[in-house]
Design a protein around this motif. Structure first.
Motif, short mmCIF file in Angstrom:
data_model
loop_
_atom_site.label_atom_id
_atom_site.label_comp_id
_atom_site.label_asym_id
_atom_site.label_seq_id
_atom_site.Cartn_x
_atom_site.Cartn_y
_atom_site.Cartn_z
N CYS A 5 12.59 18.11 16.27
CA CYS A 5 12.89 16.87 16.97
C CYS A 5 13.63 17.10 18.28
CB CYS A 5 13.68 15.94 16.08
SG CYS A 5 15.34 16.55 15.76
N GLU A 6 14.18 18.25 18.49
CA GLU A 6 14.88 18.62 19.72
C GLU A 6 16.21 17.92 19.90
OE1 GLU A 6 12.51 18.69 23.24
OE2 GLU A 6 10.71 19.27 22.16
N LEU A 7 16.72 17.27 18.86
CA LEU A 7 18.01 16.60 19.01
C LEU A 7 19.12 17.62 19.25
CD1 LEU A 7 17.97 13.75 16.36
CD2 LEU A 7 18.14 13.55 18.84
N CYS A 8 19.04 18.75 18.55
CA CYS A 8 20.05 19.79 18.74
C CYS A 8 20.05 20.26 20.17
CB CYS A 8 19.78 20.96 17.81
SG CYS A 8 18.10 21.58 17.88
N PRO A 29 25.87 21.19 24.62
CA PRO A 29 26.52 21.11 25.93
C PRO A 29 26.26 22.33 26.80
CG PRO A 29 28.14 21.61 24.24
CD PRO A 29 26.84 21.37 23.53
N ALA A 30 25.81 23.39 26.20
CA ALA A 30 25.62 24.62 26.97
C ALA A 30 24.16 24.88 27.27
CB ALA A 30 26.20 25.80 26.21
N ASN A 31 23.31 23.95 26.89
CA ASN A 31 21.87 24.13 27.10
C ASN A 31 21.38 25.45 26.52
OD1 ASN A 31 20.70 21.95 28.12
ND2 ASN A 31 20.93 22.52 30.30
N ALA A 32 21.84 25.77 25.35
CA ALA A 32 21.51 27.08 24.81
C ALA A 32 20.28 27.05 23.92
CB ALA A 32 22.70 27.61 24.01
N ILE A 33 19.83 25.85 23.53
CA ILE A 33 18.75 25.78 22.54
C ILE A 33 17.44 25.37 23.20
CG2 ILE A 33 18.06 24.84 20.31
CD1 ILE A 33 20.85 24.19 19.70
N THR A 34 16.39 26.06 22.85
CA THR A 34 15.04 25.70 23.28
C THR A 34 14.23 25.40 22.03
OG1 THR A 34 15.27 27.36 24.99
CG2 THR A 34 13.07 26.41 24.67
N VAL A 35 13.69 24.19 21.93
CA VAL A 35 12.83 23.88 20.79
C VAL A 35 11.50 23.42 21.33
CG1 VAL A 35 12.57 22.57 18.66
CG2 VAL A 35 14.85 23.04 19.55
N ILE A 36 10.42 23.97 20.82
CA ILE A 36 9.09 23.46 21.14
C ILE A 36 8.44 23.08 19.83
CG2 ILE A 36 6.83 24.01 22.10
CD1 ILE A 36 8.27 25.78 24.09
N GLY A 37 8.25 21.79 19.64
CA GLY A 37 7.72 21.32 18.37
C GLY A 37 6.21 21.42 18.32
N HIS A 69 7.00 20.44 13.07
CA HIS A 69 7.91 21.55 12.81
C HIS A 69 8.20 22.24 14.16
CE1 HIS A 69 4.09 23.74 13.05
NE2 HIS A 69 4.83 24.80 13.37
N ALA A 70 9.13 23.18 14.15
CA ALA A 70 9.43 23.89 15.38
C ALA A 70 8.51 25.09 15.50
CB ALA A 70 10.88 24.36 15.39
N ALA A 71 7.64 25.03 16.53
CA ALA A 71 6.77 26.19 16.75
C ALA A 71 7.58 27.32 17.34
CB ALA A 71 5.62 25.80 17.68
N ARG A 72 8.42 26.93 18.29
CA ARG A 72 9.36 27.93 18.83
C ARG A 72 10.76 27.38 18.68
NH1 ARG A 72 8.28 29.66 24.81
NH2 ARG A 72 10.31 30.66 24.62
N TYR A 73 11.69 28.22 18.30
CA TYR A 73 13.08 27.78 18.21
C TYR A 73 13.95 28.94 18.66
CZ TYR A 73 17.14 25.23 16.63
OH TYR A 73 18.32 24.54 16.59
N GLU A 74 14.62 28.78 19.80
CA GLU A 74 15.40 29.89 20.33
C GLU A 74 16.82 29.43 20.68
OE1 GLU A 74 13.23 31.36 23.64
OE2 GLU A 74 11.69 32.26 22.35
N ILE A 75 17.79 30.23 20.34
CA ILE A 75 19.17 29.96 20.78
C ILE A 75 19.66 31.17 21.56
CG2 ILE A 75 21.54 29.50 20.08
CD1 ILE A 75 20.54 28.10 17.67
N PRO A 132 19.30 15.89 12.22
CA PRO A 132 19.11 14.86 11.19
C PRO A 132 18.78 15.45 9.82
CG PRO A 132 17.18 14.99 12.58
CD PRO A 132 18.20 15.91 13.20
N THR A 133 18.31 16.69 9.77
CA THR A 133 17.89 17.24 8.49
C THR A 133 18.81 18.39 8.03
OG1 THR A 133 16.44 18.77 9.62
CG2 THR A 133 15.47 16.69 8.91
N ASP A 134 19.96 18.56 8.67
CA ASP A 134 20.87 19.66 8.33
C ASP A 134 20.17 21.01 8.39
OD1 ASP A 134 23.06 18.16 8.06
OD2 ASP A 134 23.02 18.05 5.86
N ALA A 135 19.26 21.15 9.36
CA ALA A 135 18.50 22.41 9.42
C ALA A 135 19.32 23.50 10.08
CB ALA A 135 17.21 22.19 10.19
N ILE A 136 19.92 23.17 11.23
CA ILE A 136 20.65 24.23 11.94
C ILE A 136 22.12 24.17 11.51
CG2 ILE A 136 21.11 22.79 14.00
CD1 ILE A 136 20.14 26.43 14.21
N VAL A 137 22.66 25.28 11.07
CA VAL A 137 24.08 25.34 10.70
C VAL A 137 24.69 26.58 11.35
CG1 VAL A 137 23.88 24.15 8.50
CG2 VAL A 137 23.55 26.62 8.59
N LEU A 138 25.98 26.54 11.47
CA LEU A 138 26.68 27.71 11.99
C LEU A 138 27.30 28.48 10.83
CD1 LEU A 138 26.64 25.72 14.54
CD2 LEU A 138 28.47 27.17 15.37
#
Ligand code: SF4
Ligand code: SF4
Lengths: 206, 327
Positions: free
Chosen positions: A61-64, A69-77, A92-98, A114-120
């Motif tokens: 969804c690219e919400l992350c 704030p650092a523009n560190a995430i690239t999501v291509i759904g 789904h995320a075809a590409r997901y890069e941090i 929204p789905t608790d997918a990305i966690v630290l």
């Protein structure tokens, strides 16, 4: 004269202090060989979690990415197809890069998802020899299929004991270039999940 | 065996001992400083960091040997060797112990102490020339300071020696030690001892008198431009000088290899000597961990207005007492 004597006294006092300190207990933690328990909610390297049935939580969804704030995430759904269903939703995320070098470890991505997918996770040892190696792509962020589902921070209120240092063992892209396989991460995660205080998931998994 | 061969062998052994002592004195200093600052000190190379000196040596040898374009190449390259050579040649006359076979030393000249003073005075040339020949401003300032500081403090140091010479009635180092069999000279010459200890720190450019290489104002002082092995030579010279002044302090004031109060007669004298020297070495490290650096004008004022009058007074009083009471 009195001042001079006072100065001599001060020097002697200083000498006695340094001498005493020689036998004092040293607070040094000899880091790579001895590791300290981190704070339970330590913000470290990211992880993309799965559902219990092995499907990816991320719905692309690219919400992350917009929250970051650092523009560190690239999501291509990409759309899920009936034959190849990567996540329960439509996409789904075809590409997901941090880019971990841009990341400020604020945890906004975790809050936005929204789905608790990305966690630290509390893993923090990610130094590498190349800047490119610090751009973590999906294959390194996603919990390997055979290594459980990953744990959200509130599912590990005491942190992950003994979790320190496992990232150091995870092969970086530099190592992959040198011919090591990336699947090592699964091995390490499995090994280290065993016996760790990860509480059973509290919520209903879809 | 011919005499020259014996002297050669003795020199080789002594050189080895001094260099090893330097290596481990350096490690010990870093350990002691570490402990006093609540750190463990170097502990990564070998057990307890015991291989650290070897690692340091390898590092220094592998580093690039730079010569600045503005430097005077010949003197610039020569200066570290002057420092090192003078630092080592002192050991030609320093006795370490005595047995029935004689005094343990390479040479025991009658004027041993004069030789010592002469050689240590030459030592300042290494630093002065090194800083001057570097052709840049910080080393020059460092070497100007070195000259002024070492000359000022050498006066007090020599005067503190003379009190001992008067009491012992000889200028040979082994003679001075054997004159202390009953009383160590630290007791009648306590003022001289204090003056010597302070001037010795200044002579070796150690904290709190390390204005010659004061990092905060002079980058690294006289050796700012030096790198690699040449820097290492200055470094060795500094530690060997530290060892030298410790040896002299033990010989002149703490009875050399005489056991304290004649206790434990079975312990060989050289052990006592080593213990005393080790104490002084530790004392220098201890000072370094405790005291901040002097301001330059105060250093000069202290040398000329306190130490020199004190040493002179001590000398006069000693001379009067010796003149009226005999030795
Ligand atoms: S932790 Fe913060 S900076 Fe890092 S990726 Fe997430 S939102 Fe961006
Ligand atoms: S990690 Fe979460 S917020 Fe980011 S794209 Fe996937 S589902 Fe959306």
């Amino acid at each position: 004269m009195r001042k001079q004597l006072y100065n001599v006294g001060a020097i002697l006092k200083g000498l006695s202090i340094t001498f005493r300190f020689m036998f004092a207990k040293r607070p040094t933690i000899e880091y790579p060989s001895v590791k300290k328990q981190h704070a339970p909610r330590f913000h470290g390297l990211h992880e993309l979690r799965r559902y219990a049935d092995g499907k990816e939580r991320c719905i692309g969804c690219e919400l992350c990415s917009s929250a970051c704030p650092a523009n560190a995430i690239t999501v291509i759904g990409a759309e899920n197809t009936p034959e190849d269903r990567k996540s329960p939703g439509e996409r789904h995320a075809a590409r997901y890069e941090i880019d971990e070098l841009r990341c400020i470890f604020c945890g906004m991505c975790e809050e936005a998802c929204p789905t608790d997918a990305i966690v630290l996770t509390p893993r923090f040892e990610m130094s590498d020899y190349k800047r490119g190696a610090l751009i973590y792509s999906k294959d390194r962020l996603l919990v390997p299929a055979d290594a459980g589902v990953g744990a959200a921070p509130d599912e590990r209120p005491n942190g992950i004991p003994g979790d320190l240092g496992r990232v150091a063992e995870i092969k970086s892209t530099t190592d992959i270039e040198r011919g090591y396989s990336a699947t090592n991460r699964g091995e390490i995660l499995k090994k280290q999940t065993r016996g760790l205080a990860i509480l059973p998931p509290q919520r209903e998994d879809v | 065996m011919p005499d020259w061969l014996i002297i050669l062998i003795k020199s080789a052994i002594l050189l080895l001992v001094v260099v090893t002592t330097f290596a481990y004195a350096m490690l010990a200093e870093r350990k002691v400083l570490g402990w006093m600052q609540l750190r463990p000190g170097p502990n990564r190379v070998g057990p307890w960091g015991l291989m650290q000196p070897a690692a340091d040596a390898a590092k220094l040898i592998l580093k690039e040997d730079l010569t600045p374009r503005t430097a005077d190449p010949l003197i610039y390259r020569l200066a570290p060797f002057i420092s090192l050579l003078t630092a080592f040649s002192v050991y030609a006359v320093i006795p370490f112990g005595a047995s029935n076979a004689g005094v343990w030393a390479i040479g025991t000249p009658n004027a041993g102490i004069l030789f010592l003073l002469a050689i240590t005075s030459i030592g300042v040339y290494g630093i002065t020339l090194g800083g001057w020949a570097s052709g840049s401003k910080y080393p020059l300032l460092g070497s100007v300071r070195a000259t002024a500081q070492m000359i000022s403090y050498e006066l007090g140091m020599s005067l503190s020696f003379i009190g001992v010479l008067l009491l012992a009635g000889t200028t040979s180092l082994d003679g001075i030690v054997s004159a202390q069999e009953k009383w160590w000279f630290i007791i009648p010459q306590f003022v001289g001892f204090i003056v010597y200890i302070i001037t010795a720190v200044a002579e070796t450019n150690r904290v709190p008198f390390d204005l010659v290489e004061a990092e905060t104002e002079l980058v690294a002082g006289f050796h700012t431009e030096y790198s690699g092995l040449r820097f290492g030579l200055f470094f060795i010279a500094e530690y060997v000088n530290m060892l030298t002044v410790s040896c002299i302090a033990s010989l002149l004031f703490l009875g050399g290899w005489n056991a304290p109060f004649g206790i434990l007669p079975m312990v060989p004298g050289v052990v006592w000597f080593i213990l005393k020297v080790a104490f002084f070495m530790f004392f220098y490290m201890w000072l370094r961990a405790t005291l901040p650096r002097f301001r330059y004008d105060r250093l000069m004022a202290f040398g000329w207005k306190v130490l020199l009058p004190l040493a002179t007074l001590n000398l006069v009083v000693t001379a009067i007492i010796v003149a009226f009471l005999g030795h």
